[in-house]
Design a protein around this motif. Sequence first.
Motif, PDB file in Angstrom:
ATOM      1  N   GLY A 155       0.821  -1.207   0.000  1.00 18.70           N
ATOM      2  CA  GLY A 155       0.000   0.000   0.000  1.00 18.70           C
ATOM      3  C   GLY A 155       0.856   1.258   0.000  1.00 18.70           C
ATOM      4  N   PHE A 156       1.942   1.251   0.782  1.00 22.07           N
ATOM      5  CA  PHE A 156       2.852   2.401   0.814  1.00 22.07           C
ATOM      6  C   PHE A 156       3.513   2.596  -0.542  1.00 22.07           C
ATOM      7  CE2 PHE A 156       7.030   4.312   1.889  1.00 22.07           C
ATOM      8  CZ  PHE A 156       6.546   5.537   2.318  1.00 22.07           C
ATOM      9  N   ARG A 157       3.930   1.490  -1.163  1.00 22.84           N
ATOM     10  CA  ARG A 157       4.544   1.576  -2.491  1.00 22.84           C
ATOM     11  C   ARG A 157       3.546   2.123  -3.513  1.00 22.84           C
ATOM     12  NH1 ARG A 157       5.080  -2.623  -6.980  1.00 22.84           N
ATOM     13  NH2 ARG A 157       3.117  -3.058  -5.998  1.00 22.84           N
ATOM     14  N   ASN A 158       2.308   1.661  -3.457  1.00 25.69           N
ATOM     15  CA  ASN A 158       1.285   2.154  -4.379  1.00 25.69           C
ATOM     16  C   ASN A 158       1.029   3.639  -4.171  1.00 25.69           C
ATOM     17  OD1 ASN A 158       1.015  -0.345  -5.514  1.00 25.69           O
ATOM     18  ND2 ASN A 158      -0.762  -0.923  -4.291  1.00 25.69           N
TER      19      ASN A 158
END
Length: 139
Positions: A4-7
């Motif tokens: 989620g952080f990468r997205n």
Amino acid sequence: MLRGFRNFLMRGDVIVVAVGLIVALAFSTLIKAFTDYVINPVIARAQGGTSPGLGWQLGKPGNAATYLDIGAFVSALIYFVVFMAVVYFLIVLPYKRSQARRGVTVFGDPVPAKTCPACLADDVPKAAGKCRYCGTVQV
């Protein structure tokens, strides 16, 4: 959680804002150097002091406040160009490649546009049948 952080980080608007802030910081350095070393000496022509470097002394010899320091400005200009090249090659190009693999176009050419004859909006897409602002039929 990490996915989620990468997205979140790979969203187009986050990268665009980050690049915009970096450009603004580098541009502010360029502006500060221009004002500190070119504009301020012209304004402070009547004061005294000393400063060696590439430039011209506008007032009394040895007056740092009236020294037109072209060398410092050229240095800031070179810094700006090198910094922008680093941002482009280490942030923008890898991000463009990563987004292209996902099928998303970022930092591309602007969409061809035309001007609405009624409201003079200059960002109406070429293929539009009506103006998005005033509703006038486009020809």
